[in-house]
Design a protein around this motif. Structure first.
Motif, PDB file in Angstrom:
ATOM      1  N   PHE A  12      -5.780  -5.095   9.120  1.00 10.15           N
ATOM      2  CA  PHE A  12      -5.685  -6.333   8.350  1.00 10.15           C
ATOM      3  C   PHE A  12      -7.029  -7.029   8.446  1.00 10.15           C
ATOM      4  O   PHE A  12      -7.454  -7.420   9.533  1.00 10.15           O
ATOM      5  CB  PHE A  12      -4.582  -7.236   8.889  1.00 10.15           C
ATOM      6  CG  PHE A  12      -4.189  -8.312   7.908  1.00 10.15           C
ATOM      7  CD1 PHE A  12      -2.991  -8.234   7.229  1.00 10.15           C
ATOM      8  CD2 PHE A  12      -5.031  -9.371   7.631  1.00 10.15           C
ATOM      9  CE1 PHE A  12      -2.631  -9.203   6.304  1.00 10.15           C
ATOM     10  CE2 PHE A  12      -4.691 -10.338   6.715  1.00 10.15           C
ATOM     11  CZ  PHE A  12      -3.482 -10.256   6.040  1.00 10.15           C
ATOM     12  N   GLY A  13      -7.688  -7.175   7.288  1.00 10.14           N
ATOM     13  CA  GLY A  13      -8.983  -7.843   7.257  1.00 10.14           C
ATOM     14  C   GLY A  13      -9.980  -7.161   8.176  1.00 10.14           C
ATOM     15  O   GLY A  13     -10.119  -5.949   8.167  1.00 10.14           O
ATOM     16  N   LEU A  17      -3.552   1.282  -4.638  1.00 14.45           N
ATOM     17  CA  LEU A  17      -4.193  -0.018  -4.479  1.00 14.45           C
ATOM     18  C   LEU A  17      -3.301  -1.035  -5.173  1.00 14.45           C
ATOM     19  O   LEU A  17      -2.908  -0.826  -6.325  1.00 14.45           O
ATOM     20  CB  LEU A  17      -5.580  -0.046  -5.123  1.00 14.45           C
ATOM     21  CG  LEU A  17      -6.603   0.887  -4.522  1.00 14.45           C
ATOM     22  CD1 LEU A  17      -6.649   2.175  -5.302  1.00 14.45           C
ATOM     23  CD2 LEU A  17      -7.949   0.211  -4.492  1.00 14.45           C
ATOM     24  N   ALA A  18      -2.982  -2.113  -4.484  1.00 15.29           N
ATOM     25  CA  ALA A  18      -2.100  -3.141  -5.043  1.00 15.29           C
ATOM     26  C   ALA A  18      -2.781  -4.501  -4.933  1.00 15.29           C
ATOM     27  O   ALA A  18      -3.065  -4.981  -3.841  1.00 15.29           O
ATOM     28  CB  ALA A  18      -0.770  -3.158  -4.307  1.00 15.29           C
ATOM     29  N   GLU A  19      -3.037  -5.094  -6.090  1.00 14.72           N
ATOM     30  CA  GLU A  19      -3.612  -6.435  -6.156  1.00 14.72           C
ATOM     31  C   GLU A  19      -2.458  -7.424  -6.204  1.00 14.72           C
ATOM     32  O   GLU A  19      -1.580  -7.330  -7.073  1.00 14.72           O
ATOM     33  CB  GLU A  19      -4.476  -6.558  -7.414  1.00 14.72           C
ATOM     34  CG  GLU A  19      -5.069  -7.919  -7.627  1.00 14.72           C
ATOM     35  CD  GLU A  19      -5.714  -8.012  -8.998  1.00 14.72           C
ATOM     36  OE1 GLU A  19      -5.378  -8.968  -9.722  1.00 14.72           O
ATOM     37  OE2 GLU A  19      -6.522  -7.131  -9.350  1.00 14.72           O
ATOM     38  N   PRO A  35      -5.076 -14.581  -2.778  1.00 13.22           N
ATOM     39  CA  PRO A  35      -5.183 -13.224  -3.312  1.00 13.22           C
ATOM     40  C   PRO A  35      -5.346 -12.211  -2.179  1.00 13.22           C
ATOM     41  O   PRO A  35      -5.890 -12.534  -1.114  1.00 13.22           O
ATOM     42  CB  PRO A  35      -6.442 -13.286  -4.178  1.00 13.22           C
ATOM     43  CG  PRO A  35      -7.284 -14.343  -3.526  1.00 13.22           C
ATOM     44  CD  PRO A  35      -6.300 -15.359  -2.970  1.00 13.22           C
ATOM     45  N   ALA A  36      -4.872 -11.003  -2.417  1.00 12.90           N
ATOM     46  CA  ALA A  36      -5.039  -9.921  -1.443  1.00 12.90           C
ATOM     47  C   ALA A  36      -5.094  -8.591  -2.180  1.00 12.90           C
ATOM     48  O   ALA A  36      -4.575  -8.453  -3.292  1.00 12.90           O
ATOM     49  CB  ALA A  36      -3.884  -9.916  -0.444  1.00 12.90           C
ATOM     50  N   GLN A  81      -4.489  -0.615   4.604  1.00 17.09           N
ATOM     51  CA  GLN A  81      -5.469  -1.668   4.863  1.00 17.09           C
ATOM     52  C   GLN A  81      -5.227  -2.831   3.920  1.00 17.09           C
ATOM     53  O   GLN A  81      -4.922  -2.639   2.741  1.00 17.09           O
ATOM     54  CB  GLN A  81      -6.889  -1.134   4.681  1.00 17.09           C
ATOM     55  CG  GLN A  81      -7.931  -2.126   5.129  1.00 17.09           C
ATOM     56  CD  GLN A  81      -9.258  -1.475   5.444  1.00 17.09           C
ATOM     57  OE1 GLN A  81      -9.457  -0.289   5.240  1.00 17.09           O
ATOM     58  NE2 GLN A  81     -10.179  -2.268   5.957  1.00 17.09           N
ATOM     59  N   VAL A  82      -5.359  -4.036   4.467  1.00 16.36           N
ATOM     60  CA  VAL A  82      -5.194  -5.262   3.697  1.00 16.36           C
ATOM     61  C   VAL A  82      -6.521  -6.010   3.701  1.00 16.36           C
ATOM     62  O   VAL A  82      -7.111  -6.244   4.761  1.00 16.36           O
ATOM     63  CB  VAL A  82      -4.097  -6.167   4.301  1.00 16.36           C
ATOM     64  CG1 VAL A  82      -3.965  -7.454   3.497  1.00 16.36           C
ATOM     65  CG2 VAL A  82      -2.769  -5.427   4.378  1.00 16.36           C
ATOM     66  N   PHE A  83      -6.986  -6.368   2.510  1.00 18.02           N
ATOM     67  CA  PHE A  83      -8.193  -7.168   2.359  1.00 18.02           C
ATOM     68  C   PHE A  83      -7.762  -8.561   1.931  1.00 18.02           C
ATOM     69  O   PHE A  83      -7.276  -8.751   0.810  1.00 18.02           O
ATOM     70  CB  PHE A  83      -9.116  -6.547   1.310  1.00 18.02           C
ATOM     71  CG  PHE A  83      -9.592  -5.174   1.677  1.00 18.02           C
ATOM     72  CD1 PHE A  83     -10.726  -4.999   2.450  1.00 18.02           C
ATOM     73  CD2 PHE A  83      -8.877  -4.045   1.284  1.00 18.02           C
ATOM     74  CE1 PHE A  83     -11.166  -3.726   2.795  1.00 18.02           C
ATOM     75  CE2 PHE A  83      -9.300  -2.777   1.628  1.00 18.02           C
ATOM     76  CZ  PHE A  83     -10.447  -2.612   2.384  1.00 18.02           C
TER      77      PHE A  83
END
Length: 118
Positions: A31-32, A72-74, A90-91, A107-109
């Motif tokens: 995460f991040g 990939l999921a926005e 947003p992520a 993974q999370v941005f």
């Protein structure tokens, strides 16, 4: 391969058993800019710890791309803080799956600074 709606429903309802069922044994979760969690037990412990800092999350899917084993999921994610205040940010979440369709890396941005700001 788990669909984005399935993944985010498990997260948002804090259904850790359902989330665990989507993970390969030696999967990783980042995460991040935090250190990665490696293995199902560590991933579940990390997610459970996160949910002691917020009441809940609600993912709103904007777009999803799947290319081969990668999704990939926005999203826009609404975090309900412990004080009840809601913050939407947003992520981008990405995950890869193995031949069995289990997630091997996730993974999370996202920048959660506003969630924990006074």
């Amino acid at each position: 391969m788990p669909a984005a709606t399935t993944v985010f429903t498990a997260v948002d309802t804090q259904d850790f058993d359902a989330f665990a069922a989507m993970l390969a044994d030696e999967s990783t979760f980042v995460f991040g800019n935090q250190e990665p969690f490696v293995g199902i037990e560590a991933i579940l412990a990390g997610n459970a710890a996160f949910f002691t800092a917020v009441q809940r999350t609600e993912h709103h899917i904007n777009r999803v791309w799947t290319v081969g084993p990668t999704t990939l999921a926005e999203t826009d994610v609404t975090y309900t803080r412990l004080d009840g205040k809601e913050v939407t940010l947003p992520a981008l979440s990405t995950w890869d799956v193995d031949e069995a369709g289990l997630i091997t890396s996730y993974q999370v941005f996202a920048d959660l600074t506003p969630v924990f700001a006074p």
